[in-house]
Design a protein around this motif. Structure first.
Motif, PDB file in Angstrom:
ATOM      1  N   TYR A 136       0.854  -1.188   0.000  1.00 10.09           N
ATOM      2  CA  TYR A 136       0.000   0.000   0.000  1.00 10.09           C
ATOM      3  C   TYR A 136       0.888   1.235   0.000  1.00 10.09           C
ATOM      4  O   TYR A 136       1.975   1.235   0.584  1.00 10.09           O
ATOM      5  CB  TYR A 136      -0.894   0.013   1.243  1.00 10.09           C
ATOM      6  CG  TYR A 136      -1.906  -1.098   1.268  1.00 10.09           C
ATOM      7  CD1 TYR A 136      -3.185  -0.906   0.754  1.00 10.09           C
ATOM      8  CD2 TYR A 136      -1.589  -2.338   1.791  1.00 10.09           C
ATOM      9  CE1 TYR A 136      -4.116  -1.928   0.769  1.00 10.09           C
ATOM     10  CE2 TYR A 136      -2.515  -3.368   1.817  1.00 10.09           C
ATOM     11  CZ  TYR A 136      -3.782  -3.160   1.304  1.00 10.09           C
ATOM     12  OH  TYR A 136      -4.699  -4.169   1.318  1.00 10.09           O
ATOM     13  N   ALA A 141       0.706   5.814  -0.262  1.00 15.30           N
ATOM     14  CA  ALA A 141      -0.047   7.071  -0.322  1.00 15.30           C
ATOM     15  C   ALA A 141       0.916   8.238  -0.227  1.00 15.30           C
ATOM     16  O   ALA A 141       1.970   8.146   0.419  1.00 15.30           O
ATOM     17  CB  ALA A 141      -1.064   7.154   0.811  1.00 15.30           C
ATOM     18  N   VAL A 186      -1.448   5.455   5.480  1.00 15.41           N
ATOM     19  CA  VAL A 186      -2.049   4.597   4.461  1.00 15.41           C
ATOM     20  C   VAL A 186      -3.300   3.968   5.056  1.00 15.41           C
ATOM     21  O   VAL A 186      -3.274   3.488   6.184  1.00 15.41           O
ATOM     22  CB  VAL A 186      -1.068   3.486   4.032  1.00 15.41           C
ATOM     23  CG1 VAL A 186      -1.719   2.524   3.069  1.00 15.41           C
ATOM     24  CG2 VAL A 186       0.188   4.081   3.431  1.00 15.41           C
ATOM     25  N   ASN A 187      -4.376   3.952   4.297  1.00 15.18           N
ATOM     26  CA  ASN A 187      -5.604   3.296   4.732  1.00 15.18           C
ATOM     27  C   ASN A 187      -5.766   2.026   3.910  1.00 15.18           C
ATOM     28  O   ASN A 187      -6.057   2.089   2.717  1.00 15.18           O
ATOM     29  CB  ASN A 187      -6.802   4.224   4.550  1.00 15.18           C
ATOM     30  CG  ASN A 187      -8.069   3.654   5.134  1.00 15.18           C
ATOM     31  OD1 ASN A 187      -8.188   2.450   5.331  1.00 15.18           O
ATOM     32  ND2 ASN A 187      -9.025   4.512   5.418  1.00 15.18           N
ATOM     33  N   THR A 188      -5.577   0.864   4.534  1.00 12.08           N
ATOM     34  CA  THR A 188      -5.644  -0.407   3.805  1.00 12.08           C
ATOM     35  C   THR A 188      -7.068  -0.765   3.381  1.00 12.08           C
ATOM     36  O   THR A 188      -7.257  -1.694   2.609  1.00 12.08           O
ATOM     37  CB  THR A 188      -5.047  -1.553   4.640  1.00 12.08           C
ATOM     38  OG1 THR A 188      -5.747  -1.642   5.876  1.00 12.08           O
ATOM     39  CG2 THR A 188      -3.569  -1.329   4.893  1.00 12.08           C
ATOM     40  N   ALA A 189      -8.057  -0.023   3.846  1.00 14.28           N
ATOM     41  CA  ALA A 189      -9.443  -0.250   3.429  1.00 14.28           C
ATOM     42  C   ALA A 189      -9.744   0.456   2.105  1.00 14.28           C
ATOM     43  O   ALA A 189     -10.783   0.195   1.503  1.00 14.28           O
ATOM     44  CB  ALA A 189     -10.405   0.229   4.505  1.00 14.28           C
ATOM     45  N   TRP A 190      -8.879   1.331   1.673  1.00 15.48           N
ATOM     46  CA  TRP A 190      -9.086   2.064   0.421  1.00 15.48           C
ATOM     47  C   TRP A 190      -8.315   1.392  -0.710  1.00 15.48           C
ATOM     48  O   TRP A 190      -7.081   1.361  -0.702  1.00 15.48           O
ATOM     49  CB  TRP A 190      -8.618   3.501   0.557  1.00 15.48           C
ATOM     50  CG  TRP A 190      -9.409   4.344   1.498  1.00 15.48           C
ATOM     51  CD1 TRP A 190     -10.519   3.983   2.204  1.00 15.48           C
ATOM     52  CD2 TRP A 190      -9.147   5.692   1.851  1.00 15.48           C
ATOM     53  NE1 TRP A 190     -10.954   5.029   2.971  1.00 15.48           N
ATOM     54  CE2 TRP A 190     -10.131   6.094   2.774  1.00 15.48           C
ATOM     55  CE3 TRP A 190      -8.164   6.600   1.492  1.00 15.48           C
ATOM     56  CZ2 TRP A 190     -10.167   7.351   3.328  1.00 15.48           C
ATOM     57  CZ3 TRP A 190      -8.198   7.861   2.037  1.00 15.48           C
ATOM     58  CH2 TRP A 190      -9.192   8.238   2.934  1.00 15.48           C
ATOM     59  N   PRO A 191      -9.003   0.855  -1.700  1.00 12.12           N
ATOM     60  CA  PRO A 191      -8.307   0.170  -2.794  1.00 12.12           C
ATOM     61  C   PRO A 191      -7.388   1.089  -3.595  1.00 12.12           C
ATOM     62  O   PRO A 191      -6.421   0.629  -4.188  1.00 12.12           O
ATOM     63  CB  PRO A 191      -9.432  -0.381  -3.663  1.00 12.12           C
ATOM     64  CG  PRO A 191     -10.692   0.170  -3.137  1.00 12.12           C
ATOM     65  CD  PRO A 191     -10.448   0.790  -1.820  1.00 12.12           C
ATOM     66  N   GLN A 192      -7.657   2.395  -3.602  1.00 15.09           N
ATOM     67  CA  GLN A 192      -6.790   3.302  -4.350  1.00 15.09           C
ATOM     68  C   GLN A 192      -5.403   3.419  -3.720  1.00 15.09           C
ATOM     69  O   GLN A 192      -4.481   3.930  -4.341  1.00 15.09           O
ATOM     70  CB  GLN A 192      -7.418   4.689  -4.522  1.00 15.09           C
ATOM     71  CG  GLN A 192      -7.678   5.444  -3.245  1.00 15.09           C
ATOM     72  CD  GLN A 192      -9.102   5.258  -2.723  1.00 15.09           C
ATOM     73  OE1 GLN A 192      -9.676   4.184  -2.849  1.00 15.09           O
ATOM     74  NE2 GLN A 192      -9.661   6.303  -2.137  1.00 15.09           N
ATOM     75  N   HIS A 193      -5.216   2.918  -2.495  1.00 14.83           N
ATOM     76  CA  HIS A 193      -3.897   2.928  -1.863  1.00 14.83           C
ATOM     77  C   HIS A 193      -3.082   1.676  -2.192  1.00 14.83           C
ATOM     78  O   HIS A 193      -1.930   1.576  -1.773  1.00 14.83           O
ATOM     79  CB  HIS A 193      -4.033   3.066  -0.343  1.00 14.83           C
ATOM     80  CG  HIS A 193      -4.340   4.466   0.080  1.00 14.83           C
ATOM     81  ND1 HIS A 193      -4.356   4.851   1.390  1.00 14.83           N
ATOM     82  CD2 HIS A 193      -4.642   5.584  -0.635  1.00 14.83           C
ATOM     83  CE1 HIS A 193      -4.663   6.138   1.469  1.00 14.83           C
ATOM     84  NE2 HIS A 193      -4.836   6.594   0.243  1.00 14.83           N
TER      85      HIS A 193
END
Length: 120
Positions: free
Chosen positions: A40, A42, A47-54
């Protein structure tokens, strides 16, 4: 078959970051139960591992990754690595992420400043 397991793999804890020319090289130790890794990334403080864009890369089979960076500008980069087993069950994120601050002094003299930050 010993590889048929639904257990959660261990979390990669130690991430080594170094600059190699115009790349940032991430390396980590192989973790128990891991078949592949997800990286991941950013351009932020965390980093937010729940956000696929990361997601920078998934299905990584090795324990190293090279990321090209723009060495002509200052940037803050955050990384997190999780492990996945053969069933694609992902480990929890580590208790901290790696935050890299790239500070470009001039075109010939580059510096990387590293700071560890806790996940919220």
């Amino acid at each position: 078959m010993h590889w048929l397991t639904d257990s959660v793999p261990a979390t990669p804890e130690e991430i080594l970051v170094e600059q190699v020319d115009d790349y940032v090289r991430l390396t980590w130790e192989k973790t128990a139960g891991a078949h592949t890794y997800t990286i991941y990334y950013a351009e932020a403080d965390s980093v937010n591992t729940a956000w696929p864009q990361h997601i920078l890369a998934t299905g990584v089979r090795g324990t190293a990754w090279y990321l090209p960076v723009d060495t002509t500008r200052e940037a803050g980069l955050s990384f997190c690595i999780t492990a996945n087993n053969r069933y694609h069950i992902e480990s929890a994120p580590p208790g901290k992420s790696i935050i890299i601050f790239l500070l470009i002094l001039n075109n010939k003299n580059k510096s990387i400043f590293l700071k560890l930050s806790r996940f919220d």
